[in-house]
Design a protein around this motif. Sequence first.
Motif, short mmCIF file in Angstrom:
data_model
loop_
_atom_site.label_atom_id
_atom_site.label_comp_id
_atom_site.label_asym_id
_atom_site.label_seq_id
_atom_site.Cartn_x
_atom_site.Cartn_y
_atom_site.Cartn_z
N VAL A 1 0.82 -1.21 0.00
CA VAL A 1 0.00 0.00 0.00
C VAL A 1 0.85 1.26 0.00
N ALA A 2 2.08 1.17 0.51
CA ALA A 2 2.89 2.38 0.63
C ALA A 2 3.12 3.09 -0.72
N PRO A 3 3.42 2.35 -1.77
CA PRO A 3 3.64 3.02 -3.05
C PRO A 3 2.41 3.79 -3.55
N LEU A 4 1.24 3.31 -3.19
CA LEU A 4 0.04 4.04 -3.56
C LEU A 4 0.01 5.38 -2.84
N VAL A 5 0.31 5.34 -1.58
CA VAL A 5 0.33 6.58 -0.82
C VAL A 5 1.42 7.50 -1.36
N ALA A 6 2.55 6.91 -1.74
CA ALA A 6 3.63 7.71 -2.32
C ALA A 6 3.14 8.46 -3.56
N GLY A 7 2.32 7.78 -4.37
CA GLY A 7 1.76 8.43 -5.54
C GLY A 7 0.93 9.65 -5.15
N PHE A 8 0.12 9.48 -4.15
CA PHE A 8 -0.70 10.61 -3.68
C PHE A 8 0.19 11.74 -3.22
N ALA A 9 1.23 11.39 -2.46
CA ALA A 9 2.13 12.41 -1.96
C ALA A 9 2.77 13.16 -3.13
N SER A 10 3.19 12.39 -4.13
CA SER A 10 3.91 13.02 -5.24
C SER A 10 3.01 13.95 -6.04
N GLN A 11 1.73 13.71 -5.95
CA GLN A 11 0.80 14.57 -6.69
C GLN A 11 0.18 15.61 -5.77
N GLN B 1 -4.48 5.05 -11.93
CA GLN B 1 -5.42 4.10 -11.36
C GLN B 1 -5.62 4.33 -9.87
N GLY B 2 -4.54 4.60 -9.19
CA GLY B 2 -4.64 4.85 -7.76
C GLY B 2 -5.57 6.01 -7.47
N ARG B 3 -5.35 7.10 -8.18
CA ARG B 3 -6.20 8.27 -7.96
C ARG B 3 -7.65 7.93 -8.25
N SER B 4 -7.91 7.28 -9.37
CA SER B 4 -9.31 7.09 -9.73
C SER B 4 -9.97 6.06 -8.81
N PHE B 5 -9.20 5.07 -8.39
CA PHE B 5 -9.77 4.09 -7.46
C PHE B 5 -10.14 4.74 -6.13
N VAL B 6 -9.19 5.48 -5.57
CA VAL B 6 -9.44 6.10 -4.27
C VAL B 6 -10.59 7.11 -4.38
N GLU B 7 -10.65 7.76 -5.50
CA GLU B 7 -11.76 8.69 -5.72
C GLU B 7 -13.11 7.96 -5.68
N ARG B 8 -13.15 6.86 -6.42
CA ARG B 8 -14.41 6.12 -6.56
C ARG B 8 -14.84 5.48 -5.25
N ILE B 9 -13.90 4.81 -4.62
CA ILE B 9 -14.27 3.95 -3.49
C ILE B 9 -14.14 4.66 -2.15
N ARG C 1 -10.04 10.03 -0.34
CA ARG C 1 -9.14 10.06 0.82
C ARG C 1 -8.37 8.76 0.93
N VAL C 2 -7.07 8.85 0.96
CA VAL C 2 -6.27 7.63 0.94
C VAL C 2 -6.11 7.01 2.33
N ALA C 3 -6.21 7.83 3.36
CA ALA C 3 -5.95 7.31 4.71
C ALA C 3 -6.89 6.16 5.09
N PRO C 4 -8.18 6.26 4.79
CA PRO C 4 -9.07 5.15 5.15
C PRO C 4 -8.68 3.83 4.48
N LEU C 5 -8.12 3.92 3.29
CA LEU C 5 -7.67 2.70 2.64
C LEU C 5 -6.53 2.07 3.45
N VAL C 6 -5.60 2.90 3.85
CA VAL C 6 -4.49 2.39 4.66
C VAL C 6 -5.02 1.84 5.98
N ALA C 7 -6.01 2.52 6.52
CA ALA C 7 -6.60 2.04 7.78
C ALA C 7 -7.15 0.63 7.59
#
Lengths: 126, 126
Positions: free
Chosen positions: A91-101, B78-86, B90-96
């Motif tokens: 999951v960390a690389p996904l968060v990294a993507g968010f950070a980078s954007q 994909q990461g952005r669009s997935f987190v947006e959709r689901i 917000r990415v933190a809940p996914l990590v949670a």
Amino acid sequence: MIEISNAELSVMQVLWQRQLLSANDVVAALCNDKDWHEKTVKTLLNRLVSKGALGFDKDGRAYLYYPLIAEQDYQLQQGRSFVERIFAGRVAPLVAGFASQNKLNADDVQQLKQLIADWEQEQHHD
Amino acid sequence: MIEISNAELSVMQVLWQRQLLSANDVVAALCNDKDWHEKTVKTLLNRLVSKGALGFDKDGRAYLYYPLIAEQDYQLQQGRSFVERIFAGRVAPLVAGFASQNKLNADDVQQLKQLIADWEQEQHHD
DNA sequence: TTAATTGTATTACAGGTGTAATCTATAAGG
DNA sequence: CCTTATAGATTACACCTGTAATACAATTAA
């Protein structure tokens, strides 16, 4: 596992927010943003019932729909399978993507810190 | 935006790892895990070329394929669009969710801490 | 030089999805 | 009572996807 399509998901999200809505309520809730025909929404409701994602109570001739799967469960399952597919399970690389954007805000960071703290607490107490 | 299906993604992943593979190389790489017929893989290669996700050089009668989109770009999008959709963006809940299922390991946590440190550094230096 | 092999290209076909229109039964209005 | 509006049920239809089979062309083997 129940598969929910994109369009169907929008319908689920309405019912996750407020349960026991009639088809027309759902149509009303959705047609603010989406440009969908009433018939389209009814099709989606039908499919979701067939899939076992929604149930309904009868209210006279109309149905009042409610989710049969919890949003949290759906999010967990989707999150896991998405990260597995796209990020090899990490999951960390996904968060990294968010950070980078620059898509992380103070709230996210606060939540992440808390998660990390909890995780470390958990480790320590093993 | 180019849409890559699930099965197609497996093919892309092979070519993201090693470029300029012949169709047979890709078949060989995939048929270790997947139980796909050679024809199936060739169909996927074809579709990916049609979609503009792969290009190829000719090597005699055979083609040598290479990705036209970078894995990182694909992951970001994909990461952005997935987190947006689901997760409503917000990415933190996914990590949670990962944390709650014990799917975080020390590496993940280390990376996340680093990301947070960098983020805070960034904030501070504004 | 002809036949077999082997690459790619084209075609197949069922099930899911987006996006409705039509059918059918019933409740409400006149 | 009979007509109309309306709810859900059924049908539609094109495109995508998973999963190949078949066709065609060129190279290689005999």
